[in-house]
Design an enzyme around this catalytic site. Structure first.
Site, PDB file in Angstrom:
ATOM      1  N   GLU A  22      -6.200   4.782  -8.699  1.00  0.00           N
ATOM      2  CA  GLU A  22      -6.770   6.042  -8.234  1.00  0.00           C
ATOM      3  C   GLU A  22      -5.623   6.992  -7.922  1.00  0.00           C
ATOM      4  O   GLU A  22      -4.584   6.575  -7.389  1.00  0.00           O
ATOM      5  CB  GLU A  22      -7.609   5.811  -6.973  1.00  0.00           C
ATOM      6  CG  GLU A  22      -8.772   4.855  -7.186  1.00  0.00           C
ATOM      7  CD  GLU A  22      -9.305   4.285  -5.876  1.00  0.00           C
ATOM      8  OE1 GLU A  22      -8.700   4.560  -4.812  1.00  0.00           O
ATOM      9  OE2 GLU A  22     -10.319   3.579  -5.921  1.00  0.00           O
TER      10      GLU A  22
ATOM     11  N   HIS B  88      -4.216   0.080  -0.961  1.00  0.00           N
ATOM     12  CA  HIS B  88      -4.102   1.528  -1.109  1.00  0.00           C
ATOM     13  C   HIS B  88      -2.859   2.073  -0.412  1.00  0.00           C
ATOM     14  O   HIS B  88      -2.324   1.434   0.506  1.00  0.00           O
ATOM     15  CB  HIS B  88      -5.333   2.219  -0.510  1.00  0.00           C
ATOM     16  CG  HIS B  88      -6.571   2.085  -1.331  1.00  0.00           C
ATOM     17  ND1 HIS B  88      -7.701   2.832  -1.115  1.00  0.00           N
ATOM     18  CD2 HIS B  88      -6.860   1.271  -2.390  1.00  0.00           C
ATOM     19  CE1 HIS B  88      -8.633   2.496  -1.989  1.00  0.00           C
ATOM     20  NE2 HIS B  88      -8.150   1.545  -2.775  1.00  0.00           N
TER      21      HIS B  88
END
Length: 330
Positions: A108, A39
């Site tokens: 995302e 991430h």
């Protein structure tokens, strides 16, 4: 298929060195695999981290002896070029044979928007992911330079000189019915996220197996892996609250809309009720409670568990698996 128990070492929840030390401890306890979040922004704001997964993997592979290590999940379409993703994991797999994999998905907004400003629709990102996998496999498998002109990516006489001796196993992220079927068609294994066990048993896994058969694969030889967070503490309420860091994942709007600001995610996470956390994550007071929770998902068809440790006492959350792992392994 043999049940595997993996440890998710979060470098958005813990400092990179702390996560590495957790991984070494987890291997000694008997975990089969180590997984790490890839991430840019974390799923919480307070006391969060945002380590770089690939750099962390190299250090962790060197610090451990035999565990399998993979990302969960790498998005190979926006902030990363799939050619660079292929190069990275080919290098790691050559250096650490049979110990490296990669899990891929459509991403995302939390991670892609901050550094690209881009956020295509779900169908377009799924198409991009499929093409990215095609690019990666061409580079891994080709014995000569590759030229490729796709809708989203281009290769011009690209050749990967550093290759592993065997294939890099590719886990494909699938949550909804379409994603699960795409995982069966294009992936080597399924990676899904904590869901209702009936949905897993009756929708997710059957759609994955349907896709695999359509692609000429044997689904019995393919893992059905699942990422799910857990927290264990003698005080059950503390165990439940330990999973709060990940509660933003339970808010559909965080995926539906272009949300990329961790403080905003945290506001939503803090509004999630404890009953919702108990329903969607693993919360227990001891090894017996964890065994019961894991068995529920084994019965739904999960064969490889990717368990994220959010326990108030992190080391206890690892050591308790000395009793859990023998009980849940086939």
């Amino acid at each position: 298929m043999e049940t595997k128990i993996g440890y998710f070492a979060s470098i958005e929840q813990y400092k990179p060195m702390d996560a590495l030390e957790q991984s070494v401890r987890a291997e000694k306890v008997g975990f089969d695999s180590i997984w790490v979040d890839d991430h840019f922004h974390p799923w919480y704001h307070s006391d969060a981290q945002s380590g770089q997964a690939w750099a962390w993997m190299g250090a962790t592979l060197q610090a451990t002896k035999k565990v399998f290590v993979s990302t969960c999940i790498t998005c190979p379409i926006l902030r990363y070029n799939p050619g660079v993703v292929a190069q990275t994991f080919a290098t790691l797999r050559q250096m650490y044979p049979k110990r490296v994999g990669v899990a891929v998905g459509a991403g995302e907004a939390l991670n892609e928007v901050p550094v690209t400003g881009q956020w295509p629709s779900v169908p377009e990102r799924q198409d991009m992911t499929i093409e990215a996998i095609e690019v990666m496999r061409k580079l891994w498998e080709s014995k000569s330079p590759v030229s490729f002109k796709g809708k989203y990516f281009t290769l011009e006489k690209a050749f990967m000189y550093t290759k592993p001796d065997d294939e890099v196993p590719l886990y494909f992220s699938g949550m909804g019915p379409k994603g699960a079927k795409l995982a069966g068609i294009h992936g080597d294994h399924l990676m899904t996220v904590s869901a209702d066990k009936d949905t897993l048993k009756n929708v997710t896994i059957p759609k994955f197996e349907e896709g695999a058969r359509e692609a000429g694969k044997d689904p019995k030889k393919m893992e059905k892996a699942m990422l799910i967070w857990y927290s264990v503490d003698p005080d059950f309420d503390k165990a439940v609250e330990g999973n709060r860091f990940w509660a933003g994942c339970l808010v559909p709007a965080m995926f539906k809309y272009r949300v990329s600001d961790p403080p905003e995610v945290e506001l939503h996470a803090n509004a999630v009720g404890s009953e919702m956390i108990k329903k969607n994550f693993l919360c227990a007071t001891d090894a017996e409670g964890l065994i019961h929770e894991i068995e529920r998902f084994k019965n739904a068809g999960i064969t490889h568990f990717c368990l994220g440790n959010s326990s108030p006492n992190v080391n206890y959350g690892i050591d308790v698996f000395k009793d859990v792992i023998p009980a849940v392994k086939d």
